[in-house]
Structures are given as structure tokens and as C-alpha cells.
Design a protein around this motif. Structure first.
Motif, mmCIF file in Angstrom:
data_model
loop_
_atom_site.group_PDB
_atom_site.id
_atom_site.type_symbol
_atom_site.label_atom_id
_atom_site.label_comp_id
_atom_site.label_asym_id
_atom_site.label_seq_id
_atom_site.Cartn_x
_atom_site.Cartn_y
_atom_site.Cartn_z
ATOM 1 N N ILE A 1 41.092 37.984 43.269
ATOM 2 C CA ILE A 1 40.255 39.192 43.274
ATOM 3 C C ILE A 1 38.899 38.938 43.925
ATOM 4 O O ILE A 1 38.049 39.815 43.945
ATOM 5 C CB ILE A 1 40.044 39.773 41.854
ATOM 6 C CG1 ILE A 1 39.473 38.712 40.922
ATOM 7 C CG2 ILE A 1 41.321 40.350 41.308
ATOM 8 C CD1 ILE A 1 38.920 39.294 39.633
ATOM 9 N N ALA A 2 38.699 37.726 44.484
ATOM 10 C CA ALA A 2 37.411 37.428 45.122
ATOM 11 C C ALA A 2 37.232 38.284 46.363
ATOM 12 O O ALA A 2 38.125 38.348 47.206
ATOM 13 C CB ALA A 2 37.356 35.955 45.503
ATOM 14 N N PRO A 3 36.090 38.979 46.465
ATOM 15 C CA PRO A 3 35.865 39.773 47.664
ATOM 16 C C PRO A 3 35.714 38.862 48.877
ATOM 17 O O PRO A 3 35.088 37.797 48.788
ATOM 18 C CB PRO A 3 34.559 40.515 47.373
ATOM 19 C CG PRO A 3 33.917 39.789 46.258
ATOM 20 C CD PRO A 3 34.967 39.030 45.536
ATOM 21 N N TYR B 1 44.162 44.416 39.185
ATOM 22 C CA TYR B 1 44.351 45.254 40.369
ATOM 23 C C TYR B 1 44.426 46.728 40.020
ATOM 24 O O TYR B 1 44.510 47.570 40.912
ATOM 25 C CB TYR B 1 45.644 44.861 41.088
ATOM 26 C CG TYR B 1 45.525 43.666 41.994
ATOM 27 C CD1 TYR B 1 44.306 43.339 42.579
ATOM 28 C CD2 TYR B 1 46.626 42.884 42.287
ATOM 29 C CE1 TYR B 1 44.200 42.255 43.418
ATOM 30 C CE2 TYR B 1 46.527 41.807 43.130
ATOM 31 C CZ TYR B 1 45.307 41.487 43.688
ATOM 32 O OH TYR B 1 45.209 40.419 44.532
ATOM 33 N N GLN C 1 36.581 39.517 36.123
ATOM 34 C CA GLN C 1 35.967 40.248 37.225
ATOM 35 C C GLN C 1 34.474 39.952 37.319
ATOM 36 O O GLN C 1 33.917 39.911 38.417
ATOM 37 C CB GLN C 1 36.216 41.752 37.055
ATOM 38 C CG GLN C 1 37.672 42.087 37.315
ATOM 39 C CD GLN C 1 38.109 43.365 36.663
ATOM 40 O OE1 GLN C 1 37.514 43.834 35.696
ATOM 41 N NE2 GLN C 1 39.166 43.954 37.179
ATOM 42 N N ILE D 1 33.831 36.367 38.904
ATOM 43 C CA ILE D 1 33.969 36.184 40.345
ATOM 44 C C ILE D 1 32.669 36.476 41.081
ATOM 45 O O ILE D 1 32.415 35.933 42.151
ATOM 46 C CB ILE D 1 35.142 37.029 40.896
ATOM 47 C CG1 ILE D 1 35.545 36.532 42.273
ATOM 48 C CG2 ILE D 1 34.852 38.502 40.958
ATOM 49 C CD1 ILE D 1 36.099 35.154 42.260
ATOM 50 N N GLY E 1 31.965 43.505 43.485
ATOM 51 C CA GLY E 1 32.987 43.601 44.524
ATOM 52 C C GLY E 1 34.313 43.046 44.050
ATOM 53 O O GLY E 1 34.358 42.113 43.265
ATOM 54 N N LEU E 2 35.397 43.636 44.523
ATOM 55 C CA LEU E 2 36.717 43.145 44.160
ATOM 56 C C LEU E 2 37.582 43.184 45.405
ATOM 57 O O LEU E 2 37.349 43.990 46.294
ATOM 58 C CB LEU E 2 37.365 44.049 43.116
ATOM 59 C CG LEU E 2 36.829 44.033 41.713
ATOM 60 C CD1 LEU E 2 37.637 44.997 40.877
ATOM 61 C CD2 LEU E 2 36.903 42.653 41.126
ATOM 62 N N LYS E 3 38.575 42.326 45.429
ATOM 63 C CA LYS E 3 39.541 42.455 46.492
ATOM 64 C C LYS E 3 40.762 43.133 45.920
ATOM 65 O O LYS E 3 41.381 42.629 45.010
ATOM 66 C CB LYS E 3 39.930 41.087 47.041
ATOM 67 C CG LYS E 3 40.755 41.236 48.277
ATOM 68 C CD LYS E 3 41.483 39.987 48.665
ATOM 69 C CE LYS E 3 42.379 40.275 49.838
ATOM 70 N NZ LYS E 3 43.333 41.365 49.573
ATOM 71 N N GLY E 4 41.086 44.290 46.431
ATOM 72 C CA GLY E 4 42.271 44.991 45.968
ATOM 73 C C GLY E 4 43.482 44.454 46.698
ATOM 74 O O GLY E 4 43.376 43.524 47.485
ATOM 75 N N GLU E 5 44.617 45.057 46.427
ATOM 76 C CA GLU E 5 45.825 44.585 47.075
ATOM 77 C C GLU E 5 46.140 45.490 48.255
ATOM 78 O O GLU E 5 46.101 46.708 48.143
ATOM 79 C CB GLU E 5 46.962 44.621 46.074
ATOM 80 C CG GLU E 5 48.177 43.893 46.545
ATOM 81 C CD GLU E 5 49.121 43.708 45.393
ATOM 82 O OE1 GLU E 5 49.314 44.662 44.640
ATOM 83 O OE2 GLU E 5 49.663 42.603 45.261
ATOM 84 N N SER F 1 46.087 47.962 50.980
ATOM 85 C CA SER F 1 45.142 48.959 51.464
ATOM 86 C C SER F 1 44.290 49.565 50.345
ATOM 87 O O SER F 1 43.666 50.583 50.530
ATOM 88 C CB SER F 1 45.898 50.056 52.201
ATOM 89 O OG SER F 1 46.921 50.557 51.375
ATOM 90 N N GLU F 2 44.301 48.927 49.176
ATOM 91 C CA GLU F 2 43.447 49.402 48.081
ATOM 92 C C GLU F 2 42.055 48.825 48.227
ATOM 93 O O GLU F 2 41.891 47.616 48.339
ATOM 94 C CB GLU F 2 44.004 48.941 46.731
ATOM 95 C CG GLU F 2 45.213 49.703 46.288
ATOM 96 C CD GLU F 2 45.763 49.150 44.985
ATOM 97 O OE1 GLU F 2 45.128 48.265 44.390
ATOM 98 O OE2 GLU F 2 46.833 49.602 44.583
ATOM 99 N N GLU G 1 38.804 48.889 46.079
ATOM 100 C CA GLU G 1 38.156 49.329 44.859
ATOM 101 C C GLU G 1 37.059 48.355 44.477
ATOM 102 O O GLU G 1 37.142 47.170 44.790
ATOM 103 C CB GLU G 1 39.178 49.411 43.713
ATOM 104 C CG GLU G 1 40.205 50.497 43.920
ATOM 105 C CD GLU G 1 41.268 50.499 42.827
ATOM 106 O OE1 GLU G 1 41.179 49.672 41.906
ATOM 107 O OE2 GLU G 1 42.176 51.328 42.913
ATOM 108 N N SER H 1 38.078 48.525 56.163
ATOM 109 C CA SER H 1 36.770 48.912 55.636
ATOM 110 C C SER H 1 35.789 49.339 56.721
ATOM 111 O O SER H 1 34.719 49.828 56.421
ATOM 112 C CB SER H 1 36.175 47.775 54.825
ATOM 113 O OG SER H 1 36.082 46.633 55.622
ATOM 114 N N ASN I 1 31.467 46.693 53.025
ATOM 115 C CA ASN I 1 31.709 45.307 52.617
ATOM 116 C C ASN I 1 30.518 44.680 51.932
ATOM 117 O O ASN I 1 30.641 43.643 51.308
ATOM 118 C CB ASN I 1 32.052 44.464 53.842
ATOM 119 C CG ASN I 1 33.419 44.794 54.350
ATOM 120 O OD1 ASN I 1 34.366 44.865 53.577
ATOM 121 N ND2 ASN I 1 33.517 45.034 55.638
#
Lengths: 158, 277
Positions: free
Chosen positions: A21-23, A67, B48, B51, B124-128, B130-131, B133, B199, B259
Motif C-alpha cells: 500500500i506504499a504510495p 484496498y 496505513q 506507511i 497516501g495509499l497505493k490502490g490496486e 486503476s483504483e 484512493e 494520475s 501524486n
């Protein structure tokens, strides 16, 4: 297994979840590996009597929560993948490096495929870039394998 | 414990498989208690927060060790900026009064919107796939509810899609599920901007062939539909692809760099229009 051993086990899973989940920078974002998979596969292979299908399910649920996907999406995919991998882990450990990477690649594709089906089911678009992580996750396998083996030996995890 | 040693591998596998399937269907049909899901999600929150910990530690340490002359310099800058903004505000107030007057002359029934803001920090989060969020550090306890818009200094960034008591999830404009009604500032045409999963690239939803579009046009939110407040920048048209004589894809650069989000404002809209004013 010692307390330290358990710590290594749990920490490796937590770190892999954090990495997932790391940006990241946009260019990295498309190829960002599915870090949890190689970690899960390594422990299934190295400690088959400890790490198994329940770990896969549990971390799948956590991934669903992180997620914000439908609960069960990643749990389902990971349970199926772990099920397949448990059946083949004995053989897998005798594979050559390249064979391992290739096998990992197809397993990752299968994982993404299951996730994709459930995401389409909830009306989301799947871009072509969705499939890239299958390749990168396979490519990081030797490094994850070496790193985790180092710690497993150092803390004599059995 | 269902997982006794004597149970075979196959048994455990099928039980967990069915369990996952059942959860998936229950959640999709919204039978799974939203409350339970909220609590579970709150339990996962520490991950969360963890991170962004390194980044935030870096910022707070850097803030702590800022040199005095830099602070003095910054302060002077802010003061100058404040003066300029205050001057602009006066201009804006005059325009607002004039606008009201014109509206009343036209007997327009446009709703006067009062907006309030709440400053939130973005995690910030990395979605899966094309998400796209992110989390914000305020939730239903602070009065935030699903559907509220988020704006940053340069424009709209997204919309709250889910809340827990302590934080909320925001879907960014670049999420492939996102759509926002906009107005072309130059032509006053109404359009819809959709996310693509990239993005730095938004698209127009079904642009008409007779639409008057030019690269460089600024798109602002139109407020149609009521989810997003009107008048905030959304993006600029960067490129128009043509398919023969037809307009194909219209590429839009978002007004805000999605971003690099640190702080944002949640918009609270009070419709104090008409009789309730």
C-alpha cells in the motif's frame, strides 16, 4: 521456533503488506510488485508445517480491508494460490532459478486473473497495465527468497 | 478451533474457499454489516498510518530544525501574501455583492451556497490497478460523510466515498470509477470528466463532435448533480485526439498534482437558499 523466529515471520508479512500500500511514483505504480505473494510462497515452502492455507486467507482478508475491495476478493485469490502452491512446493524447491521465476510468473498471472474477475464483477475497468506486476513479482522472487532464507537460517526457524 | 491437525489439507482448503466466496457475495449484496466492516477497517488503520510514518517523521524533524532566518523569511513572505489575498478578498466581496444584485434583478432562483472547510491531512495509499484512493485523518466523528468533495489549493481532488469514525477514504479524480460534471470556462459548455487510472491524465466522457474544445481550455466544476461544489478548477485540456473528423479522446491534465497531496480541505456545503436563508 523461537520468539525471534516468530517475530521474523510476522514482520516479513507486515512489511510486505506495507509495501503493497506504499504510495509510489506514477511510473513505478504500474509495475509495483505484489509483495505479499513471494513472501507467502517462501514461508509455505520453507515452513510447510507452520505456514499454510490459513495464513493465505488471513492476509487476504487484511488486504481486502486495506484496498477497500469487496471482503473476500483477495482472500479467495490467495487461498486458491496457496492451495496450488502447497501441492507443488516440494517439487518447486528443486526447480532451477529460471524455472522458479517462470512458475512464479504463471502463478502471479493466475492471482491477478482471479482478482480481475472479482473486480469486473463489481464493475471496474481492468487496464492493460494491471498485468505488469505478474512479471515484476516473478523477477523479485530470487531476492525475496535469498533475503528470507538469510533470516530463516540466522534465527534457525524450523 | 476448526483447524485441527487431523483435518486434511483438502478440508481446510475448501472451507476457506467457501468462506471467502460467501463473504464476497455477502459484501457485494450489502448484507455484510457495514458496521462490522468499519470496525475491521479501523483495525487495519495502523498499517496505513505506518506507511506514511517515515515521510511524516522527516517533515516534522525538518520543521523542527528549520533555521531561524528561514522562519523569519517565511513569515515575511506569508505576511506579504496575506496582504495581497486580503486585497483580493475585498475585490471578491464587491463582486459577490454585485452578483447578488444582478441575480435579484434577473429574478434568478440560483441557490446561494455557503461553504465551510475543514483542513485534513492526506495519507497516501497505493490502490490496486486503476483504483486511486487516499485516506484522510478525519472521519464521521468530525462530521464528514460520503459524497463530500475535497479541494486542495489548485482545485478539486476527489470525493469522500467511505467513512469510519476516525478517518475517511477519498476517491481521487483519476480513479477509473470517478466522474465529475464540469463547465468549459471559455464556452460555458457542460461536460463530464472521467478518471482513467492514470494520475496525470483525465478524459472527457463521450465528447460530442460539435463540441467547441481547444487545447488549453480550463474546466471548472459545474456543481450539476450536487456532489461537487461549483466553480473549482478541475483541469486543463492538454490534447485532443482526432479519429478522422471526429473527436476521439480528449486528454486533461488535473489542476492539482494528484501524486503529491499533503493537505486538503473537505468542503461542507450548506444550502441556505430561498426561504431558509
Amino acid at each position: 521456533m523461537t520468539l525471534q523466529g516468530w517475530l521474523v515471520l510476522v514482520l516479513s508479512f507486515i512489511v510486505s503488506l506495507l509495501l503493497m500500500i506504499a504510495p509510489t511514483a506514477p511510473w513505478l505504480s504500474d509495475i509495483w510488485p505484489i509483495w505479499l505473494l513471494p513472501v507467502l510462497f517462501y514461508w509455505i515452502m520453507a515452513l510447510p508445517h507452520r505456514v499454510g492455507i490459513f495464513y493465505a486467507w488471513f492476509f487476504g482478508i487484511i488486504l481486502d480491508l486495506l484496498y477497500n475491495s469487496l471482503i473476500g476478493t483477495h482472500a479467495l485469490a490467495l487461498v486458491i494460490l496457496a492451495g496450488i502452491f502447497i501441492k507443488m512446493s516440494r517439487r518447486f524447491s528443486f526447480f532451477s532459478g529460471l524455472q522458479q521465476i517462470l512458475t512464479m510468473f504463471f502463478l502471479n498471472l493466475l492471482y491477478l486473473g482471479i482478482v480481475a474477475i472479482t473486480q469486473l464483477y463489481s464493475n471496474q475497468t481492468i487496464l492493460l497495465s494491471f498485468w505488469w506486476p505478474a512479471l515484476t513479482t516473478a523477477l523479485i522472487w530470487p531476492f525475496v527468497h535469498a533475503l528470507l532464507r538469510h533470516y530463516r537460517r540466522r534465527f534457525r526457524m524450523t | 478451533m476448526i483447524f485441527h491437525k487431523e483435518h486434511t489439507f483438502g478440508f481446510r482448503f475448501w472451507i476457506l474457499l467457501l468462506l471467502s466466496f460467501a463473504l464476497l457475495i455477502l459484501d457485494n449484496k450489502h448484507i455484510l454489516s457495514p458496521r462490522l466492516k468499519t470496525y475491521l477497517q479501523m483495525a487495519a488503520t495502523p498499517l496505513q498510518y505506518a506507511i506514511v510514518l517515515p515521510e511524516q517523521t522527516y517533515f516534522s524533524v525538518r520543521d523542527y530544525f528549520t533555521l531561524q532566518h528561514e522562519l523569519v523569511h517565511d513569515k515575511k513572505n506569508w505576511q506579504d501574501q496575506k496582504l495581497v489575498l486580503q486585497a483580493k478578498l475585498q475585490e471578491l466581496n464587491a463582486l459577490k455583492a454585485q452578483n447578488e444584485e444582478l441575480k435579484s434583478l434577473l429574478k434568478a432562483s440560483a441557490v446561494q451556497q455557503n461553504q465551510k472547510y475543514m483542513m485534513v491531512r492526506i495519507i497516501g495509499l497505493k490502490g490496486e490497478g486503476s483504483e486511486h484512493e487516499v485516506l484522510i485523518n478525519a472521519g464521521s466523528d468530525a462530521g464528514i460523510s460520503s459524497g463530500q468533495a475535497l479541494v486542495a489549493a489548485d482545485g478539486i481532488i476527489g470525493q469522500v466515498i467511505q467513512t469510519t469514525p476516525i478517518n475517511s477514504r477519498v476517491m481521487l479524480l483519476s480513479d477509473s470509477r470517478s466522474a465529475i460534471p464540469v463547465t468549459n470556462e471559455r464556452t460555458r459548455e457542460n461536460l463530464i470528466v472521467i478518471g482513467t487510472g492514470n494520475s496525470q491524465d483525465l478524459n472527457l466522457l463521450n465528447p460530442m463532435n460539435n463540441a467547441d474544445l481547444k487545447a488549453g481550455d480550463t474546466l471548472i466544476s459545474s456543481g450539476i448533480g450536487g456532489h461537487y461544489p461549483p466553480g473549482y478548477p478541475v483541469g486543463k485540456i492538454s490534447q485532443i485526439e482526432l479519429q478522422g473528423r471526429n473527436i476521439g479522446k480528449v486528454h486533461i491534465i488535473p489542476a492539482t498534482n494528484l501524486n503529491r497531496l499533503h493537505l486538503a480541505l473537505v468542503v461542507f456545503v450548506n444550502n441556505n437558499g430561498g426561504a431558509t436563508a
